[in-house]
Design an enzyme around this catalytic site. Structure first.
Site, PDB file in Angstrom:
ATOM      1  N   HIS A   1       0.487  -1.127   0.244  1.00  0.00           N
ATOM      2  CA  HIS A   1      -0.238  -0.208   0.090  1.00  0.00           C
ATOM      3  C   HIS A   1       0.291   1.583   0.027  1.00  0.00           C
ATOM      4  O   HIS A   1       0.411   2.013   0.492  1.00  0.00           O
ATOM      5  CB  HIS A   1      -1.135   0.167   1.114  1.00  0.00           C
ATOM      6  CG  HIS A   1      -2.372  -0.858   1.220  1.00  0.00           C
ATOM      7  ND1 HIS A   1      -3.370  -0.711  -0.141  1.00  0.00           N
ATOM      8  CD2 HIS A   1      -2.095  -2.504   1.677  1.00  0.00           C
ATOM      9  CE1 HIS A   1      -4.172  -1.938   0.725  1.00  0.00           C
ATOM     10  NE2 HIS A   1      -3.123  -2.761   1.041  1.00  0.00           N
TER      11      HIS A   1
ATOM     12  N   ASP B   1      -0.806  -5.234   6.266  1.00  0.00           N
ATOM     13  CA  ASP B   1      -1.247  -6.026   5.770  1.00  0.00           C
ATOM     14  C   ASP B   1      -1.746  -6.222   3.972  1.00  0.00           C
ATOM     15  O   ASP B   1      -0.409  -4.853   3.299  1.00  0.00           O
ATOM     16  CB  ASP B   1      -2.939  -5.501   5.777  1.00  0.00           C
ATOM     17  CG  ASP B   1      -3.602  -4.328   5.064  1.00  0.00           C
ATOM     18  OD1 ASP B   1      -2.558  -3.558   5.345  1.00  0.00           O
ATOM     19  OD2 ASP B   1      -4.565  -3.758   4.382  1.00  0.00           O
ATOM     20  N   GLU B   2      -2.051  -6.820   3.703  1.00  0.00           N
ATOM     21  CA  GLU B   2      -2.062  -7.304   2.261  1.00  0.00           C
ATOM     22  C   GLU B   2      -0.845  -7.424   1.290  1.00  0.00           C
ATOM     23  O   GLU B   2      -0.623  -6.171   0.360  1.00  0.00           O
ATOM     24  CB  GLU B   2      -3.145  -6.777   0.971  1.00  0.00           C
ATOM     25  CG  GLU B   2      -4.562  -6.695   2.146  1.00  0.00           C
ATOM     26  CD  GLU B   2      -5.451  -5.478   1.258  1.00  0.00           C
ATOM     27  OE1 GLU B   2      -6.363  -6.362   0.865  1.00  0.00           O
ATOM     28  OE2 GLU B   2      -5.498  -5.051   1.352  1.00  0.00           O
ATOM     29  N   VAL B   3       0.167  -7.777   1.698  1.00  0.00           N
ATOM     30  CA  VAL B   3       1.504  -7.862   1.135  1.00  0.00           C
ATOM     31  C   VAL B   3       1.636  -8.981   0.306  1.00  0.00           C
ATOM     32  O   VAL B   3       1.650  -9.827   0.555  1.00  0.00           O
ATOM     33  CB  VAL B   3       2.891  -7.828   1.750  1.00  0.00           C
ATOM     34  CG1 VAL B   3       3.903  -7.688   1.150  1.00  0.00           C
ATOM     35  CG2 VAL B   3       2.069  -6.267   3.129  1.00  0.00           C
TER      36      VAL B   3
ATOM     37  N   GLU C   1      -3.156  -9.736   9.351  1.00  0.00           N
ATOM     38  CA  GLU C   1      -1.876 -10.149   9.159  1.00  0.00           C
ATOM     39  C   GLU C   1      -0.833 -10.413   9.187  1.00  0.00           C
ATOM     40  O   GLU C   1       0.072 -11.680   9.238  1.00  0.00           O
ATOM     41  CB  GLU C   1      -1.765 -10.076   7.669  1.00  0.00           C
ATOM     42  CG  GLU C   1      -2.684 -10.004   6.024  1.00  0.00           C
ATOM     43  CD  GLU C   1      -3.566  -9.111   6.072  1.00  0.00           C
ATOM     44  OE1 GLU C   1      -4.125  -8.340   5.281  1.00  0.00           O
ATOM     45  OE2 GLU C   1      -3.824  -7.940   7.128  1.00  0.00           O
TER      46      GLU C   1
END
Length: 548
Positions: A288, A341-343, A392
């Site tokens: 992000h 998150d969301e890596v 996460e």
């Protein structure tokens, strides 16, 4: 959660209940306060409120040198009067409420005041709003006496601010008498929050929110006693905040005018703190963060593979250190949010020089992800922060996280119980219930979402700091943010404030009370959407605010 078929029946119940009880009804009616206080008793007498209602702090140990209490009192008067012309006649012998006496008793406030004044001299003036500060209060409104004074007792000025908000909800404008009245006196209210963290996230990367809009959101938070504004400042799309240590970062803003200066950020923090709201700043790393490389392309793994941030480069962590160093001069809250998150780590293995670095250091993609998060945590701790990370990080390597980490749940239910069982703290924002951008998530689901679900050990329950509703910005901007937040955020706010034994077992019994609060928000200039339908819905038919 109510089914679509049952929602019209709930609104029909609203009509019946509203017909049976007016604002802050008497002994036979419901108590129209939101969120519901811990303890309430009231009578049946109506008082008139003096046009020149006075604030008295005689006997208070809080000096109010920065005018926090004084300004809050003036804001309270404004939302009570709502720009009505108060020109009725006070009849001799009518019970008249002449003022509000506030006693702030904690000696800690003297220390807080001294520190605030010291910071003021350093041109960093703010109020020290520590996490876990005592927010309790007692509010008493007598029914007899001459003259009559409401009495507020609080350990800290922040409890007194909550008391003033509760007091404002007891008052209403009488259109026949053209005076402000207070119904159902005498009142005795004792109150304190259930959780110390009661948050709302705003997202200024997906759409820019002008400073006045952010301030309006902060004002609206105080009406339901939310106390943390989680500012998701930057993301892939935009980097709008000035960072003096690395001045090219805000080259990643959408445009020249869609930015925040350091002074803007300090102003927002101070504005919030004077209202009892802390500002939690977030940078979401290592993913992000595509916008960071607009100003500093070397932060990207390559020109064609641009995120996550380059894990192999010392410069990446120099930039993070610079940001957090600058943050420490702006954001005084105990915590900073580092995302995590969301890596998607594929850029690290498809970029030859980073792949070589991984091999040299004996790391795979998962190892590098952990390395990045833990190194960012150490940097934040060096600047005096405790850390919050999205869940996460816990799901992947929870046993490696710094023990000061707060895990921010968002993916779903069942995470909080695992986090606290591991001895870490947790904030609940499970997306199926508390994500405001999910327009199909109804207020009933917001109300019934319990942060302590399946957590029975008292020591583990204390590790749940509270919860947060999240207003992600992909599909909102200044034009529709308030009606997307409210009234659903208020439903969660009562869950986070009110003792669990006082919470409704089903939403039917609170529908009418929340409907009145939603109308109160509208009257105060907050564009709260109707209860009927889903998030951000428009009224379906002509009719009273209280019937929508």
């Amino acid at each position: 959660m109510a089914s679509a078929l049952s929602r019209p029946l709930l609104l029909l119940l609203v009509l019946v209940l509203l017909a049976a009880a007016g604002p802050c009804a008497g002994a036979g009616g419901r108590v129209d306060l939101w969120p519901m206080p811990a303890s309430v008793s009231r009578g049946a007498r109506t008082l008139l409120v003096a046009r020149d209602l006075r604030l008295s702090t005689d006997g208070s140990r809080y000096a109010d040198a920065l005018g926090v209490l004084r300004d809050a009192f003036q804001r309270m008067l404004a939302v009570v009067e709502l720009d009505h012309v108060i020109n009725g006649t006070y009849y001799q012998g009518a019970p008249l409420l002449a003022g509000v006496r506030v006693a702030v008793t904690s000696p800690d406030d003297e220390v807080v005041l001294a520190l605030a004044l010291a910071l003021l001299m350093l041109s960093l003036s703010c109020i020290v709003l520590n996490f876990g500060v005592d927010e309790s209060y007692k509010l008493s409104v007598p029914a007899t006496g001459n003259p009559l004074y409401a009495q507020i007792e609080a350990q800290t000025v922040y409890g007194a601010l909550h008391a003033l908000e509760t007091f404002s909800q007891l008052c209403s404008f009488d259109f026949n008498a053209r005076l402000i009245e207070l119904h159902s006196a005498p009142w005795t209210i004792q109150d304190a929050p259930r959780f110390p963290y009661r948050g709302l996230l705003i997202d200024t990367s997906r759409h820019y929110l002008p400073v006045p809009v952010i301030k309006s959101v902060i004002d609206s938070m105080t009406f339901s006693k939310l106390n943390v504004l989680h500012w998701h400042i930057v993301d892939e799309q935009s980097f709008p905040l000035q960072i003096p240590s690395f001045p090219k970062l805000w080259n990643g803003a959408y445009s020249y005018s869609e930015r925040y200066t350091v002074d803007d950020a300090i102003d927002i923090v101070q504005y919030a703190e004077k209202r009892g709201v802390n500002v939690l700043a977030e940078i979401d790393v290592p993913g992000h963060a595509l916008s960071w490389g607009v100003g500093y392309p070397s932060l990207w793994p390559s020109a064609t593979c641009k995120e996550p941030l380059d894990v192999s480069s010392d410069f990446t962590f120099q930039v993070i250190n610079g940001i957090l160093s600058d943050f420490s001069k702006i954001f005084k809250f105990k915590f900073v949010h580092l995302g995590g998150d969301e890596v998607n780590t594929s850029c690290w293995t498809t970029t030859p020089r980073i792949k070589s670095w991984l091999i040299q250091h004996g790391m795979n993609e998962s190892d590098a992800y952990r390395y990045f998060v833990l190194k960012a945590q150490k940097i934040a701790i060096s600047h005096g922060y405790d850390i919050i990370n999205w869940e996460e990080t816990f799901n992947n390597f929870g046993d490696k996280l710094d023990r000061r980490t707060v895990v921010h749940n968002w993916l779903g239910s069942g995470v909080a119980e695992k986090v606290v069982a591991a001895g870490l703290r947790c904030i609940v924002s499970n997306q199926d219930k508390w994500y405001l951008d999910h327009l199909d998530a109804t207020w009933e689901g917001f109300y019934m979402n319990e942060p302590l679900s399946n957590i029975y050990n008292p020591a583990q329950q204390k590790l749940v700091l509270g919860g947060e509703v999240c207003m992600w910005g992909e599909h909102i901007d200044a034009s529709d943010i308030q009606q997307t937040i409210w009234p659903r955020a208020a439903a969660a706010a009562e869950r986070l404030w009110t003792p669990i034994e006082k919470l409704a077992k089903d939403t039917t019994s609170v529908t009418a009370r929340l409907a009145r609060f939603r109308c109160l928000l509208n009257q105060r200039g907050v564009a709260a959407a109707p209860l009927a339908g889903y998030g951000r819905s428009a009224p379906s038919d002509p009719g009273s605010c209280q019937r929508q």
